[in-house]
Scaffold this active site. Structure first.
Site, mmCIF file in Angstrom:
data_model
loop_
_atom_site.group_PDB
_atom_site.id
_atom_site.type_symbol
_atom_site.label_atom_id
_atom_site.label_comp_id
_atom_site.label_asym_id
_atom_site.label_seq_id
_atom_site.Cartn_x
_atom_site.Cartn_y
_atom_site.Cartn_z
ATOM 1 N N GLY A 36 14.392 25.464 35.429
ATOM 2 C CA GLY A 36 13.933 25.002 34.127
ATOM 3 C C GLY A 36 14.827 25.405 32.987
ATOM 4 O O GLY A 36 14.479 25.226 31.817
ATOM 5 N N THR A 43 22.326 31.238 33.500
ATOM 6 C CA THR A 43 23.168 31.640 32.375
ATOM 7 C C THR A 43 24.574 31.981 32.844
ATOM 8 O O THR A 43 25.571 31.549 32.256
ATOM 9 C CB THR A 43 22.552 32.857 31.660
ATOM 10 O OG1 THR A 43 21.321 32.467 31.043
ATOM 11 C CG2 THR A 43 23.490 33.400 30.597
ATOM 12 N N ILE A 187 29.899 41.438 25.014
ATOM 13 C CA ILE A 187 29.934 39.981 24.836
ATOM 14 C C ILE A 187 30.700 39.627 23.560
ATOM 15 O O ILE A 187 31.580 38.761 23.560
ATOM 16 C CB ILE A 187 28.505 39.400 24.798
ATOM 17 C CG1 ILE A 187 27.800 39.631 26.134
ATOM 18 C CG2 ILE A 187 28.547 37.907 24.489
ATOM 19 C CD1 ILE A 187 26.331 39.212 26.136
ATOM 20 N N HIS A 443 51.406 49.360 48.298
ATOM 21 C CA HIS A 443 52.396 49.448 47.214
ATOM 22 C C HIS A 443 53.161 48.129 47.129
ATOM 23 O O HIS A 443 53.544 47.576 48.156
ATOM 24 C CB HIS A 443 53.378 50.584 47.497
ATOM 25 C CG HIS A 443 54.474 50.696 46.484
ATOM 26 N ND1 HIS A 443 54.272 51.216 45.223
ATOM 27 C CD2 HIS A 443 55.783 50.323 46.543
ATOM 28 C CE1 HIS A 443 55.413 51.177 44.543
ATOM 29 N NE2 HIS A 443 56.348 50.645 45.327
#
Length: 464
Positions: A36, A43, A187, A443
Protein backbone atom coordinates in the site's frame (compact mmCIF):
# COMPACT_ATOMS: atom_id res chain seq x y z
CA UNK A 1 -16.93 -7.90 -1.32
CA UNK A 2 -14.25 -10.42 -2.23
CA UNK A 3 -13.17 -12.56 0.73
CA UNK A 4 -9.73 -14.12 1.18
CA UNK A 5 -8.52 -16.45 3.93
CA UNK A 6 -4.81 -17.10 4.20
CA UNK A 7 -2.21 -18.59 6.49
CA UNK A 8 -0.01 -15.46 6.48
CA UNK A 9 -0.94 -11.86 5.75
CA UNK A 10 1.89 -9.35 5.37
CA UNK A 11 1.21 -5.62 5.46
CA UNK A 12 3.95 -3.66 3.73
CA UNK A 13 6.19 -4.58 0.80
CA UNK A 14 9.46 -3.06 1.98
CA UNK A 15 12.64 -4.94 2.76
CA UNK A 16 11.08 -6.55 5.82
CA UNK A 17 7.74 -7.40 4.23
CA UNK A 18 8.76 -8.72 0.84
CA UNK A 19 11.62 -10.79 2.29
CA UNK A 20 9.18 -12.27 4.80
CA UNK A 21 6.85 -13.05 1.89
CA UNK A 22 9.51 -14.78 -0.16
CA UNK A 23 10.66 -16.86 2.80
CA UNK A 24 7.07 -17.79 3.69
CA UNK A 25 6.55 -18.93 0.11
CA UNK A 26 9.75 -20.96 0.15
CA UNK A 27 8.49 -22.69 3.29
CA UNK A 28 5.19 -23.58 1.66
CA UNK A 29 3.01 -21.12 3.62
CA UNK A 30 -0.07 -19.70 1.90
CA UNK A 31 0.81 -15.99 1.88
CA UNK A 32 -0.79 -12.69 0.88
CA UNK A 33 1.28 -9.51 0.70
CA UNK A 34 -0.45 -6.13 0.68
CA UNK A 35 1.53 -3.33 -0.93
CA UNK A 36 0.00 0.00 0.00
CA UNK A 37 2.98 2.30 -0.03
CA UNK A 38 5.87 3.15 -2.30
CA UNK A 39 5.77 -0.07 -4.33
CA UNK A 40 7.52 -3.42 -4.07
CA UNK A 41 10.75 -2.87 -2.16
CA UNK A 42 9.24 -0.10 -0.05
CA UNK A 43 11.05 3.07 0.95
CA UNK A 44 14.51 1.54 0.59
CA UNK A 45 14.21 0.43 -3.00
CA UNK A 46 11.94 3.20 -4.30
CA UNK A 47 12.74 6.43 -2.44
CA UNK A 48 15.57 5.60 -0.05
CA UNK A 49 18.68 3.42 -0.01
CA UNK A 50 18.92 2.48 -3.68
CA UNK A 51 17.95 5.71 -5.46
CA UNK A 52 19.96 7.84 -3.04
CA UNK A 53 23.08 5.76 -3.69
CA UNK A 54 22.46 6.11 -7.42
CA UNK A 55 22.30 9.91 -7.13
CA UNK A 56 25.39 9.89 -4.86
CA UNK A 57 27.24 7.80 -7.46
CA UNK A 58 26.26 10.15 -10.28
CA UNK A 59 27.32 13.15 -8.20
CA UNK A 60 30.73 11.59 -7.53
CA UNK A 61 31.20 10.93 -11.26
CA UNK A 62 30.32 14.54 -12.00
CA UNK A 63 32.81 15.72 -9.41
CA UNK A 64 35.52 13.50 -10.90
CA UNK A 65 35.02 15.03 -14.35
CA UNK A 66 34.91 18.51 -12.83
CA UNK A 67 38.30 17.89 -11.19
CA UNK A 68 39.73 17.00 -14.60
CA UNK A 69 38.64 20.35 -16.06
CA UNK A 70 41.24 23.09 -16.26
CA UNK A 71 44.66 21.84 -15.17
CA UNK A 72 43.35 18.29 -14.86
CA UNK A 73 43.96 15.52 -12.34
CA UNK A 74 46.14 12.41 -12.49
CA UNK A 75 47.22 13.53 -15.95
CA UNK A 76 43.61 13.52 -17.14
CA UNK A 77 42.05 16.66 -18.59
CA UNK A 78 38.47 17.27 -19.64
CA UNK A 79 36.08 20.01 -20.61
CA UNK A 80 33.93 21.68 -17.98
CA UNK A 81 31.09 19.19 -17.28
CA UNK A 82 27.37 19.92 -17.34
CA UNK A 83 24.54 18.04 -15.66
CA UNK A 84 21.02 17.40 -16.92
CA UNK A 85 19.55 16.22 -13.64
CA UNK A 86 16.32 15.11 -15.29
CA UNK A 87 18.32 12.54 -17.28
CA UNK A 88 20.16 11.45 -14.13
CA UNK A 89 16.82 10.98 -12.37
CA UNK A 90 15.50 9.00 -15.35
CA UNK A 91 18.54 6.70 -15.12
CA UNK A 92 17.92 6.30 -11.37
CA UNK A 93 14.26 5.52 -12.02
CA UNK A 94 15.30 2.83 -14.49
CA UNK A 95 17.32 1.10 -11.77
CA UNK A 96 14.34 1.25 -9.42
CA UNK A 97 12.00 -0.22 -12.08
CA UNK A 98 14.44 -3.05 -12.75
CA UNK A 99 14.64 -3.91 -9.06
CA UNK A 100 10.85 -3.60 -8.67
CA UNK A 101 10.42 -6.14 -11.45
CA UNK A 102 12.98 -8.40 -9.81
CA UNK A 103 11.14 -8.36 -6.48
CA UNK A 104 7.82 -9.03 -8.26
CA UNK A 105 9.36 -12.01 -10.05
CA UNK A 106 10.76 -13.42 -6.81
CA UNK A 107 7.39 -13.10 -5.05
CA UNK A 108 5.66 -14.77 -8.00
CA UNK A 109 8.21 -17.59 -7.94
CA UNK A 110 7.49 -18.05 -4.23
CA UNK A 111 3.73 -18.17 -5.01
CA UNK A 112 2.96 -15.12 -2.88
CA UNK A 113 -0.27 -13.33 -3.80
CA UNK A 114 0.45 -9.58 -4.03
CA UNK A 115 -2.42 -7.12 -3.63
CA UNK A 116 -1.89 -3.44 -4.41
CA UNK A 117 -4.02 -1.36 -2.07
CA UNK A 118 -4.45 0.20 1.35
CA UNK A 119 -5.25 -2.13 4.25
CA UNK A 120 -7.31 -1.10 7.28
CA UNK A 121 -7.65 -3.50 10.21
CA UNK A 122 -10.92 -4.01 12.06
CA UNK A 123 -9.34 -6.50 14.47
CA UNK A 124 -5.99 -8.22 14.88
CA UNK A 125 -6.50 -10.77 12.10
CA UNK A 126 -8.94 -9.06 9.71
CA UNK A 127 -8.43 -6.16 7.35
CA UNK A 128 -10.18 -4.59 4.38
CA UNK A 129 -7.97 -3.64 1.47
CA UNK A 130 -9.10 -0.78 -0.73
CA UNK A 131 -7.96 -1.45 -4.30
CA UNK A 132 -8.67 0.10 -7.69
CA UNK A 133 -10.94 -2.87 -8.44
CA UNK A 134 -12.93 -2.73 -5.20
CA UNK A 135 -12.55 -3.75 -1.58
CA UNK A 136 -11.15 -7.09 -0.46
CA UNK A 137 -11.59 -8.50 3.03
CA UNK A 138 -8.71 -10.65 4.22
CA UNK A 139 -8.64 -12.92 7.27
CA UNK A 140 -5.38 -14.53 8.31
CA UNK A 141 -4.05 -16.96 10.87
CA UNK A 142 -0.82 -14.96 11.16
CA UNK A 143 -0.26 -11.27 10.47
CA UNK A 144 3.17 -9.72 9.86
CA UNK A 145 3.23 -5.94 10.23
CA UNK A 146 5.92 -4.35 8.08
CA UNK A 147 4.60 -0.86 7.43
CA UNK A 148 7.99 0.85 7.66
CA UNK A 149 8.59 4.50 8.42
CA UNK A 150 8.12 7.98 6.96
CA UNK A 151 10.00 11.30 7.11
CA UNK A 152 9.31 13.49 10.14
CA UNK A 153 7.63 16.76 9.19
CA UNK A 154 8.26 19.93 11.19
CA UNK A 155 5.08 21.87 11.99
CA UNK A 156 6.69 25.17 10.97
CA UNK A 157 8.22 23.62 7.81
CA UNK A 158 5.47 21.45 6.33
CA UNK A 159 6.40 19.52 3.19
CA UNK A 160 5.21 21.11 -0.01
CA UNK A 161 6.49 23.44 -2.69
CA UNK A 162 10.14 24.26 -2.07
CA UNK A 163 10.19 22.51 1.33
CA UNK A 164 11.02 18.93 0.49
CA UNK A 165 11.75 15.59 2.12
CA UNK A 166 14.38 13.09 0.99
CA UNK A 167 11.77 11.59 -1.36
CA UNK A 168 11.45 14.76 -3.43
CA UNK A 169 15.19 15.43 -3.21
CA UNK A 170 15.79 12.26 -5.22
CA UNK A 171 13.62 13.43 -8.13
CA UNK A 172 14.36 17.13 -8.59
CA UNK A 173 14.25 18.26 -12.25
CA UNK A 174 17.36 20.42 -11.86
CA UNK A 175 20.14 21.17 -9.39
CA UNK A 176 19.04 23.96 -7.04
CA UNK A 177 21.35 26.96 -6.92
CA UNK A 178 21.02 27.20 -3.13
CA UNK A 179 20.03 24.20 -0.99
CA UNK A 180 19.56 24.43 2.77
CA UNK A 181 19.47 21.13 4.64
CA UNK A 182 17.69 21.12 8.00
CA UNK A 183 19.15 18.23 9.98
CA UNK A 184 22.77 17.11 10.07
CA UNK A 185 22.14 13.37 10.32
CA UNK A 186 23.12 10.79 7.74
CA UNK A 187 20.23 11.38 5.30
CA UNK A 188 20.72 15.13 5.18
CA UNK A 189 24.48 14.89 4.85
CA UNK A 190 24.39 12.18 2.17
CA UNK A 191 22.08 14.25 -0.01
CA UNK A 192 23.64 17.61 0.89
CA UNK A 193 27.09 16.35 -0.08
CA UNK A 194 25.74 14.88 -3.33
CA UNK A 195 24.17 18.19 -4.33
CA UNK A 196 27.32 20.08 -3.40
CA UNK A 197 29.25 17.80 -5.77
CA UNK A 198 26.67 18.62 -8.45
CA UNK A 199 27.35 22.31 -8.02
CA UNK A 200 24.70 23.54 -5.59
CA UNK A 201 25.56 25.98 -2.81
CA UNK A 202 24.73 24.02 0.33
CA UNK A 203 24.11 25.05 3.93
CA UNK A 204 23.37 22.66 6.80
CA UNK A 205 21.40 23.64 9.92
CA UNK A 206 21.77 21.23 12.85
CA UNK A 207 20.49 21.62 16.42
CA UNK A 208 23.32 19.58 17.93
CA UNK A 209 26.80 21.00 18.38
CA UNK A 210 28.19 18.78 15.64
CA UNK A 211 27.14 16.81 12.59
CA UNK A 212 26.19 13.13 12.75
CA UNK A 213 25.69 13.20 16.52
CA UNK A 214 25.11 9.43 16.66
CA UNK A 215 28.73 8.80 15.64
CA UNK A 216 31.80 9.64 17.70
CA UNK A 217 33.79 12.75 16.79
CA UNK A 218 36.81 10.89 15.42
CA UNK A 219 34.58 9.28 12.79
CA UNK A 220 32.89 12.53 11.82
CA UNK A 221 35.99 14.74 11.70
CA UNK A 222 36.96 13.66 8.14
CA UNK A 223 33.42 14.45 6.97
CA UNK A 224 33.63 17.86 8.65
CA UNK A 225 36.93 18.44 6.87
CA UNK A 226 35.31 17.64 3.50
CA UNK A 227 32.39 19.99 4.17
CA UNK A 228 34.67 22.85 5.15
CA UNK A 229 37.05 22.29 2.25
CA UNK A 230 34.16 22.28 -0.23
CA UNK A 231 32.50 25.43 1.04
CA UNK A 232 29.46 23.93 2.73
CA UNK A 233 28.06 26.40 5.26
CA UNK A 234 27.54 24.86 8.70
CA UNK A 235 25.18 26.25 11.32
CA UNK A 236 25.65 24.00 14.35
CA UNK A 237 23.70 24.41 17.58
CA UNK A 238 21.18 26.31 15.45
CA UNK A 239 17.40 26.10 15.07
CA UNK A 240 15.47 26.41 11.84
CA UNK A 241 12.29 28.46 11.68
CA UNK A 242 9.78 29.27 8.99
CA UNK A 243 10.43 29.60 5.25
CA UNK A 244 9.08 32.16 2.85
CA UNK A 245 10.07 34.34 -0.10
CA UNK A 246 13.13 32.17 -0.67
CA UNK A 247 14.52 32.69 2.82
CA UNK A 248 14.77 30.27 5.75
CA UNK A 249 14.69 31.79 9.22
CA UNK A 250 17.40 30.41 11.50
CA UNK A 251 18.39 31.14 15.09
CA UNK A 252 22.13 30.70 15.58
CA UNK A 253 23.85 29.07 18.54
CA UNK A 254 24.28 32.55 20.05
CA UNK A 255 20.61 33.43 19.60
CA UNK A 256 21.25 35.63 16.57
CA UNK A 257 18.42 35.66 14.00
CA UNK A 258 19.58 34.79 10.47
CA UNK A 259 17.95 34.44 7.08
CA UNK A 260 19.43 31.93 4.66
CA UNK A 261 18.68 32.17 0.95
CA UNK A 262 17.27 28.89 -0.33
CA UNK A 263 15.77 27.65 -3.58
CA UNK A 264 14.96 24.39 -1.81
CA UNK A 265 14.82 23.50 1.88
CA UNK A 266 15.48 19.80 2.51
CA UNK A 267 14.10 18.71 5.89
CA UNK A 268 15.81 15.56 7.23
CA UNK A 269 15.22 15.58 10.97
CA UNK A 270 14.50 11.87 11.28
CA UNK A 271 11.97 9.21 10.45
CA UNK A 272 9.04 7.85 12.44
CA UNK A 273 7.28 4.49 12.29
CA UNK A 274 4.21 4.41 10.05
CA UNK A 275 1.55 3.61 12.63
CA UNK A 276 -1.34 5.84 11.54
CA UNK A 277 -4.15 5.31 9.10
CA UNK A 278 -4.33 1.52 8.87
CA UNK A 279 -6.14 0.48 12.05
CA UNK A 280 -3.25 -0.41 14.34
CA UNK A 281 -5.36 0.88 17.24
CA UNK A 282 -7.89 -1.90 16.53
CA UNK A 283 -5.36 -4.70 16.80
CA UNK A 284 -4.75 -4.68 20.55
CA UNK A 285 -0.96 -4.73 20.35
CA UNK A 286 1.21 -3.14 23.02
CA UNK A 287 3.40 -0.18 22.11
CA UNK A 288 6.92 0.84 23.17
CA UNK A 289 6.76 4.59 22.75
CA UNK A 290 6.08 5.28 19.07
CA UNK A 291 7.04 1.72 18.09
CA UNK A 292 5.21 -1.61 18.20
CA UNK A 293 6.51 -3.62 21.13
CA UNK A 294 8.05 -6.97 20.20
CA UNK A 295 10.05 -9.71 21.91
CA UNK A 296 13.16 -11.44 20.58
CA UNK A 297 10.97 -13.48 18.23
CA UNK A 298 9.43 -10.30 16.71
CA UNK A 299 6.15 -11.32 18.32
CA UNK A 300 3.77 -8.60 19.48
CA UNK A 301 1.52 -8.83 22.53
CA UNK A 302 -1.27 -10.25 20.33
CA UNK A 303 -1.00 -13.96 19.54
CA UNK A 304 0.20 -14.65 15.99
CA UNK A 305 0.69 -10.98 15.18
CA UNK A 306 4.30 -10.15 14.36
CA UNK A 307 6.15 -6.96 13.54
CA UNK A 308 9.41 -6.36 11.65
CA UNK A 309 11.56 -3.50 10.43
CA UNK A 310 11.28 0.19 11.27
CA UNK A 311 7.97 -0.39 13.04
CA UNK A 312 9.86 -2.20 15.83
CA UNK A 313 12.37 0.52 16.73
CA UNK A 314 16.01 1.38 16.31
CA UNK A 315 18.14 0.75 14.43
CA UNK A 316 15.80 1.65 11.57
CA UNK A 317 17.84 -0.08 8.88
CA UNK A 318 16.71 -2.10 5.88
CA UNK A 319 18.97 -5.08 6.56
CA UNK A 320 17.61 -5.41 10.09
CA UNK A 321 14.06 -5.63 8.74
CA UNK A 322 15.03 -8.22 6.15
CA UNK A 323 16.56 -10.49 8.77
CA UNK A 324 13.53 -10.11 11.02
CA UNK A 325 11.26 -10.98 8.10
CA UNK A 326 13.18 -14.19 7.46
CA UNK A 327 13.07 -15.16 11.13
CA UNK A 328 9.32 -14.59 11.50
CA UNK A 329 8.58 -16.68 8.40
CA UNK A 330 10.64 -19.52 9.82
CA UNK A 331 8.96 -19.28 13.23
CA UNK A 332 5.52 -19.46 11.62
CA UNK A 333 6.64 -22.57 9.73
CA UNK A 334 7.56 -24.23 13.04
CA UNK A 335 11.27 -23.53 13.33
CA UNK A 336 12.87 -22.33 16.59
CA UNK A 337 14.32 -18.91 15.83
CA UNK A 338 15.11 -15.68 17.70
CA UNK A 339 16.30 -12.27 16.55
CA UNK A 340 19.37 -11.74 18.69
CA UNK A 341 22.21 -10.35 16.55
CA UNK A 342 25.56 -9.45 18.05
CA UNK A 343 25.50 -6.34 15.87
CA UNK A 344 23.55 -4.59 13.15
CA UNK A 345 26.24 -2.67 11.31
CA UNK A 346 25.41 0.80 10.00
CA UNK A 347 26.86 2.71 7.06
CA UNK A 348 26.74 6.45 6.38
CA UNK A 349 27.35 7.17 2.68
CA UNK A 350 28.86 10.59 3.22
CA UNK A 351 32.18 11.84 1.85
CA UNK A 352 34.05 9.99 3.16
CA UNK A 353 31.91 7.01 4.16
CA UNK A 354 31.46 5.88 7.78
CA UNK A 355 30.93 2.33 9.08
CA UNK A 356 30.11 1.35 12.64
CA UNK A 357 29.59 -2.16 14.02
CA UNK A 358 29.37 -3.13 17.66
CA UNK A 359 30.62 -0.96 20.50
CA UNK A 360 32.36 2.36 19.92
CA UNK A 361 34.54 4.53 22.19
CA UNK A 362 31.58 6.32 23.73
CA UNK A 363 30.06 2.96 24.71
CA UNK A 364 33.17 1.90 26.66
CA UNK A 365 34.10 5.29 28.11
CA UNK A 366 35.51 4.89 31.63
CA UNK A 367 36.30 1.19 31.21
CA UNK A 368 39.89 0.01 31.60
CA UNK A 369 39.32 -3.49 30.27
CA UNK A 370 39.19 -2.54 26.57
CA UNK A 371 41.97 -2.36 23.97
CA UNK A 372 41.51 0.24 21.24
CA UNK A 373 43.69 0.44 18.16
CA UNK A 374 43.50 2.64 15.06
CA UNK A 375 45.18 2.13 11.69
CA UNK A 376 45.22 4.98 9.15
CA UNK A 377 44.24 4.41 5.54
CA UNK A 378 47.15 6.69 4.61
CA UNK A 379 49.42 3.68 5.32
CA UNK A 380 47.49 1.37 2.97
CA UNK A 381 48.80 1.12 -0.59
CA UNK A 382 45.39 0.50 -2.17
CA UNK A 383 43.98 3.62 -0.47
CA UNK A 384 46.74 5.80 -1.88
CA UNK A 385 46.34 4.26 -5.34
CA UNK A 386 42.65 5.22 -5.48
CA UNK A 387 43.03 8.67 -3.85
CA UNK A 388 41.49 7.44 -0.60
CA UNK A 389 44.42 7.95 1.74
CA UNK A 390 44.54 11.69 2.31
CA UNK A 391 41.23 12.47 4.03
CA UNK A 392 42.03 11.24 7.55
CA UNK A 393 40.38 7.86 7.11
CA UNK A 394 41.09 4.92 9.41
CA UNK A 395 39.92 1.56 10.72
CA UNK A 396 39.50 1.17 14.49
CA UNK A 397 39.06 -1.99 16.55
CA UNK A 398 37.92 -2.38 20.14
CA UNK A 399 38.52 -5.63 21.97
CA UNK A 400 38.44 -7.07 25.46
CA UNK A 401 41.82 -6.99 27.22
CA UNK A 402 41.18 -10.29 28.99
CA UNK A 403 40.38 -12.56 26.04
CA UNK A 404 40.89 -10.28 22.99
CA UNK A 405 37.25 -10.77 21.93
CA UNK A 406 36.26 -8.15 19.36
CA UNK A 407 33.73 -5.69 20.80
CA UNK A 408 33.43 -3.24 17.93
CA UNK A 409 34.91 -2.13 14.63
CA UNK A 410 34.55 1.28 12.97
CA UNK A 411 35.95 2.90 9.85
CA UNK A 412 35.84 6.19 8.01
CA UNK A 413 37.18 6.69 4.50
CA UNK A 414 36.35 6.38 0.85
CA UNK A 415 34.72 3.07 -0.10
CA UNK A 416 34.82 1.69 3.47
CA UNK A 417 31.13 0.72 3.22
CA UNK A 418 32.36 -2.45 1.51
CA UNK A 419 34.21 -3.43 4.71
CA UNK A 420 31.00 -3.42 6.78
CA UNK A 421 30.09 -7.05 6.16
CA UNK A 422 33.55 -8.24 7.18
CA UNK A 423 33.25 -6.25 10.42
CA UNK A 424 29.78 -7.64 11.16
CA UNK A 425 30.81 -11.20 10.30
CA UNK A 426 33.79 -11.17 12.66
CA UNK A 427 31.67 -9.79 15.50
CA UNK A 428 28.82 -12.24 14.86
CA UNK A 429 31.22 -15.18 14.91
CA UNK A 430 32.74 -14.07 18.21
CA UNK A 431 36.16 -13.52 16.67
CA UNK A 432 39.18 -12.51 18.72
CA UNK A 433 41.97 -10.23 17.56
CA UNK A 434 44.10 -13.25 16.71
CA UNK A 435 41.39 -14.47 14.29
CA UNK A 436 41.60 -11.26 12.28
CA UNK A 437 45.38 -11.09 12.57
CA UNK A 438 45.68 -14.72 11.47
CA UNK A 439 43.52 -14.27 8.38
CA UNK A 440 45.58 -13.58 5.26
CA UNK A 441 44.07 -10.38 3.88
CA UNK A 442 44.34 -9.81 0.15
CA UNK A 443 46.85 -7.22 -1.04
CA UNK A 444 46.26 -4.56 -2.23
CA UNK A 445 42.85 -3.90 -0.64
CA UNK A 446 41.36 -1.49 1.88
CA UNK A 447 40.54 -4.50 4.08
CA UNK A 448 44.22 -4.71 5.00
CA UNK A 449 43.56 -1.81 7.37
CA UNK A 450 41.28 -4.12 9.45
CA UNK A 451 44.11 -6.63 9.59
CA UNK A 452 46.69 -4.01 10.56
CA UNK A 453 44.42 -2.43 13.20
CA UNK A 454 44.06 -5.85 14.82
CA UNK A 455 47.81 -6.42 14.66
CA UNK A 456 48.32 -3.03 16.24
CA UNK A 457 45.92 -3.92 19.07
CA UNK A 458 48.14 -6.97 19.67
CA UNK A 459 51.20 -4.73 19.72
CA UNK A 460 52.84 -5.64 16.41
CA UNK A 461 51.39 -3.78 13.42
CA UNK A 462 53.63 -4.20 10.38
CA UNK A 463 53.12 -1.05 8.34
CA UNK A 464 53.18 1.65 11.00
Amino acid sequence: MQQIKTKVLIIGAGTGGYVAGIRCGQLGLDTVLVDGGDGLGGTCLNVGCIPSKAIIHAASKFETVAKAAGDGTLGITASEPAIDLSKTVAWKDGIVRKLNAGVAALLKKARVKVIKGWATFSDAKTCTVRTDDGDIRITAEHVILATGSEPVELPFLPFGGDVISSTEALSLPSVPKKLVVVGGGYIGLELGIAYRKLGAEVAIVEMADRILPLYDKALTDPVMKWLETHGVELYLGARAGGFGDGKLNVTSRDGEPLQLDADKVLVTVGRRPRTKGWGLENMGVAMAGPFVKTDNRCATSMKNVWAVGDLTGEPMLAHKGSRQGEIVAEIISGKDRVFDPVTVAAVCFTEPEIVSAGLGPDDVKGRNDVITAVFPLAAIGRALAIEAGEDGGFVRVLASKSDHRLLGVQAVGQHVAELSNSFAQMLEMGAVLEDVAGTIHVHPTLGEAFHEASLRALGHAIHI
